[in-house]
Design a protein around this motif. Sequence first.
Motif, PDB file in Angstrom:
ATOM      1  N   CYS A 194       2.023   4.028   6.972  1.00  0.00           N
ATOM      2  CA  CYS A 194       3.543   4.482   7.403  1.00  0.00           C
ATOM      3  C   CYS A 194       3.354   5.902   7.879  1.00  0.00           C
ATOM      4  O   CYS A 194       4.359   6.016   8.876  1.00  0.00           O
ATOM      5  CB  CYS A 194       4.150   4.710   5.948  1.00  0.00           C
ATOM      6  SG  CYS A 194       4.327   2.997   5.164  1.00  0.00           S
ATOM      7  N   GLY A 214       2.565   0.253   2.995  1.00  0.00           N
ATOM      8  CA  GLY A 214       2.747   0.442   4.429  1.00  0.00           C
ATOM      9  C   GLY A 214       1.882  -1.131   5.060  1.00  0.00           C
ATOM     10  O   GLY A 214       2.059  -1.493   6.036  1.00  0.00           O
ATOM     11  N   HIS A 289       8.534   4.206  11.367  1.00  0.00           N
ATOM     12  CA  HIS A 289       9.094   4.624   9.791  1.00  0.00           C
ATOM     13  C   HIS A 289       9.821   5.799  10.065  1.00  0.00           C
ATOM     14  O   HIS A 289      10.864   6.064   9.317  1.00  0.00           O
ATOM     15  CB  HIS A 289       7.785   4.771   9.152  1.00  0.00           C
ATOM     16  CG  HIS A 289       7.287   3.437   8.571  1.00  0.00           C
ATOM     17  ND1 HIS A 289       6.202   2.922   9.359  1.00  0.00           N
ATOM     18  CD2 HIS A 289       7.223   2.480   7.441  1.00  0.00           C
ATOM     19  CE1 HIS A 289       5.928   1.939   8.799  1.00  0.00           C
ATOM     20  NE2 HIS A 289       6.587   1.348   7.780  1.00  0.00           N
ATOM     21  N   VAL A 318       8.731   6.931   4.336  1.00  0.00           N
ATOM     22  CA  VAL A 318       8.475   5.859   3.252  1.00  0.00           C
ATOM     23  C   VAL A 318       9.623   5.348   2.737  1.00  0.00           C
ATOM     24  O   VAL A 318       9.823   4.215   2.444  1.00  0.00           O
ATOM     25  CB  VAL A 318       7.199   5.735   2.608  1.00  0.00           C
ATOM     26  CG1 VAL A 318       6.882   4.500   1.956  1.00  0.00           C
ATOM     27  CG2 VAL A 318       5.773   6.396   3.412  1.00  0.00           C
ATOM     28  N   LEU A 362      10.191   0.638   4.257  1.00  0.00           N
ATOM     29  CA  LEU A 362       8.793   0.159   4.720  1.00  0.00           C
ATOM     30  C   LEU A 362       8.818  -1.517   4.793  1.00  0.00           C
ATOM     31  O   LEU A 362       9.709  -2.154   4.082  1.00  0.00           O
ATOM     32  CB  LEU A 362       7.868   0.893   3.904  1.00  0.00           C
ATOM     33  CG  LEU A 362       7.573   0.393   2.555  1.00  0.00           C
ATOM     34  CD1 LEU A 362       6.447   1.105   1.874  1.00  0.00           C
ATOM     35  CD2 LEU A 362       8.654   0.792   1.658  1.00  0.00           C
TER      36      LEU A 362
END
Length: 413
Positions: A194, A214, A289, A318, A362
């Motif tokens: 991420c 991620g 992200h 995130v 995410l």
Amino acid sequence: MLDLDFHPSGRHFLQIPGPSPVPDRILRAMSLPTIDHRGPEFGALGRKVLADVKKVFKTRHPVVIYPASGTGAWEAALVNTLSSGDHVLMVETGHFAALWIKLAKRLGLSTEVLAASGQDALLPEAPHWRQGVKPELIEARLRRDPEKKIKAVCVVHNETSTGALSDIAAVRKAIDVAGHPALLLVDSISGLACADLRHDEWGIDVTIGGSQKGLMMPPGIGFNALSPRAIEASKTAKLPRAFWAWDEIVAMNVDGYWPSTPNTNLLYALNESLDMLLGEGLDNVFARHDRWAAGVRTAVDAWQLPIQCADPSCHSPVLTGVMTPAGVDADAIRRLIHERFDLSLGTGLGKVKGRMFRIGHLGDSNDLTLLAALAGCEMGLKLAGVRLAASGVQAAMEHFASHAAPSVIARAA
Ligand code: PLP
């Protein structure tokens, strides 16, 4: 009463900061038949995922894959590098850092907890839970250790309980400037894939990862990325270990196999995840992200609710932690949102229980799923009687519309 037969229509909005929504492509890959984990087909799969996963950690050195959750990978990092009674410096940035400290104590390590100081009107009892790691505190502490008793520095890259992303390159620099030989152990369980993470370049000795964030996979795989210094340390480290021992795993991994039965179908998932992430390009993944996080923060700012991480230089790509006004139980709002709109938000953990909720941005998401999640939050907050200054959904729509995704711009060019 839990009614397992009741399924609301449409897809559930899994908006917690991991496990993250799993793309259909990965779910389909997982549904392939389980194969002989000692056969030739498996060896090819093992060699491919072990090579590709290094690209995500940005390392040339071995990455150990365990059939375990992140907690197992935490334990593996400590037991392979340290001996009973070793002194370790651990930075408490939030609930996950605190859990890692607890685990280290249970293993018989001597833990010293470093926490950022300062005043915080909204969270006076834990101002450090609204900030990232302070490298200058690590440097100062290491300088006061002329006998080099501190054997490792342990930090969390992305503190999932608060939404603070720490600067690991700066932590490395702090250790170097202090001229200290301590190992650097980094939990990037929710940072990996991420936010940028450079295991080799940042001189990390063990990076700990997990599959359910991620990498967009279900839970069940834990990672340790190793450095040559960590491997050297493992040869003299005395904490008991058998299942977690790196040596046998790394030796068998050369041919793509494991000493015990690996989770074959999760390795299919990992293979698909790595194809997707490397195909997109890691820089594009990080930009995606960052952009989602900025859109979500725009909404929270429009509501005029405080973001849990008070330091904008550490805002996480995130997740975003949202603090509720004094006296308003954030968990009651989360329950209401779940019941009414089939949307799961992350709960406040430990010291911030009931004080905040977390919005994960995410996994298998896009602008419209995030806007829908924000709409669920906005409706729930209003139903709970929280006064919102303006519509966060409207603000996020404007943000996403006026900041096209880099991948969209590149395709249009
Ligand atoms: N560290 C961080 C930063 C986490 O976010 C988590 C889980 O969410 C853990 C450690 C613990 O991992 P697990 O719950 O997979 O054991």
